[in-house]
Design an enzyme around this catalytic site. Structure first.
Site, PDB file in Angstrom:
ATOM      1  N   GLU A 170      -5.115   2.179  -3.742  1.00  0.00           N
ATOM      2  CA  GLU A 170      -3.656   2.185  -3.866  1.00  0.00           C
ATOM      3  C   GLU A 170      -3.033   0.938  -3.252  1.00  0.00           C
ATOM      4  O   GLU A 170      -1.837   0.897  -2.986  1.00  0.00           O
ATOM      5  CB  GLU A 170      -3.070   3.435  -3.188  1.00  0.00           C
TER       6      GLU A 170
ATOM      7  N   ASN B  40      -3.220  12.829  -4.267  1.00  0.00           N
ATOM      8  CA  ASN B  40      -4.387  13.234  -5.055  1.00  0.00           C
ATOM      9  C   ASN B  40      -4.871  14.623  -4.649  1.00  0.00           C
ATOM     10  O   ASN B  40      -5.190  15.458  -5.500  1.00  0.00           O
ATOM     11  CB  ASN B  40      -5.522  12.219  -4.881  1.00  0.00           C
TER      12      ASN B  40
ATOM     13  N   ASP C  34      -2.524   8.943 -10.461  1.00  0.00           N
ATOM     14  CA  ASP C  34      -2.568   7.851 -11.446  1.00  0.00           C
ATOM     15  C   ASP C  34      -1.172   7.522 -11.961  1.00  0.00           C
ATOM     16  O   ASP C  34      -0.837   6.348 -12.172  1.00  0.00           O
ATOM     17  CB  ASP C  34      -3.471   8.234 -12.612  1.00  0.00           C
TER      18      ASP C  34
ATOM     19  N   HIS D  81      -5.403  14.133  -9.334  1.00  0.00           N
ATOM     20  CA  HIS D  81      -5.562  12.696  -9.595  1.00  0.00           C
ATOM     21  C   HIS D  81      -4.675  12.204 -10.740  1.00  0.00           C
ATOM     22  O   HIS D  81      -4.321  11.017 -10.779  1.00  0.00           O
ATOM     23  CB  HIS D  81      -7.027  12.379  -9.897  1.00  0.00           C
TER      24      HIS D  81
ATOM     25  N   ASP E  98       0.850  -1.190   0.000  1.00  0.00           N
ATOM     26  CA  ASP E  98       0.000   0.000   0.000  1.00  0.00           C
ATOM     27  C   ASP E  98       0.888   1.243   0.000  1.00  0.00           C
ATOM     28  O   ASP E  98       1.873   1.311   0.737  1.00  0.00           O
ATOM     29  CB  ASP E  98      -0.900   0.006   1.242  1.00  0.00           C
TER      30      ASP E  98
END
Length: 222
Positions: free
Chosen positions: A137, A102, A111, A107, A94
């Site tokens: 994530e 973000n 990404d 975002h 994680d």
């Protein structure tokens, strides 16, 4: 006698032959052309079906296995490892404080970090291994025929490569390098049930987070 066999993803020739001279006439040519067209259409349909089937297995952003298919894959892998008397290590991973990326940088940057992570993971695992997006994530990596020490090596290599990642925002501001927390569980050493293996790796992941993040946990027992 030969006729072209063409489609969206087919480019070939269908041909027949005979030891007898002048064995074929125009009607044979028309029949062969019709057969070639149908064969090209069938091959195109098979190709499109294979593409759709493959897409159904993958996460649309990161192109690793989606949650559902990863579960199917790890069940298959553990069955194979059981038959061969081999271990299987599972890494749950994680990205730390991912929401802040973000919220702060947008975002698109988030990404980019996710896709870069998956590219790095692929470089450090074998073709027989599997990586999936568990959700958000969080990612899962299955390492058949790998013991705990080998799984830790893979995890450390992924962390080291991520530490070198360079990401810039649209305003050319350097984005802080993301760190990761990981939990590792081993089949059948820790458990011989896939659901418990996943649950244990996930719990160890969150122990790593509770202990300060940016670390690997592989010993905590529930």
């Amino acid at each position: 006698m030969g006729v072209p066999m063409r489609g969206s993803h087919v480019d070939g020739v269908m041909a027949i032959s005979s030891y007898r001279p002048n064995a074929f006439d125009r009607s044979d040519m028309e029949l062969l052309s019709a057969i070639a067209q149908r064969a090209a259409l069938a091959l195109d349909n098979t190709y499109h079906h294979a593409i759709v089937e493959q897409e159904s297995k993958l996460d649309s952003l990161t192109r690793v296995y989606n949650h559902g298919y990863f579960i199917k894959k790890i069940n298959e892998q553990t069955e194979t490892c059981q038959a061969l008397n081999q271990p299987l290590s599972l890494i749950m991973l994680d990205i730390d404080h991912f929401k802040q990326y973000n919220d702060t940088f947008g975002h698109l940057i988030g990404d980019e970090i996710l896709t870069s992570l998956c590219d790095i993971i692929r470089k450090h695992i074998k073709q027989t291994d599997a990586v999936g997006r568990w959700g958000g994530e969080e990612f899962t990596i299955a390492l058949p025929n790998s013991n705990l020490a080998q799984a830790i090596q893979v995890a450390e290599r992924i962390r080291a490569s991520m530490a070198l990642l360079k990401v810039c925002s649209d305003s050319q501001i350097a984005v802080p390098v993301p760190t990761m927390s990981m939990g590792i569980a081993v089949y059948p050493e820790d458990t011989n049930q896939v659901a418990k293996l996943i649950d244990l790796a996930d719990k160890r992941l969150y122990v790593a987070k509770e202990r300060g993040r940016d670390q690997i946990e592989c010993e905590f027992q529930n």
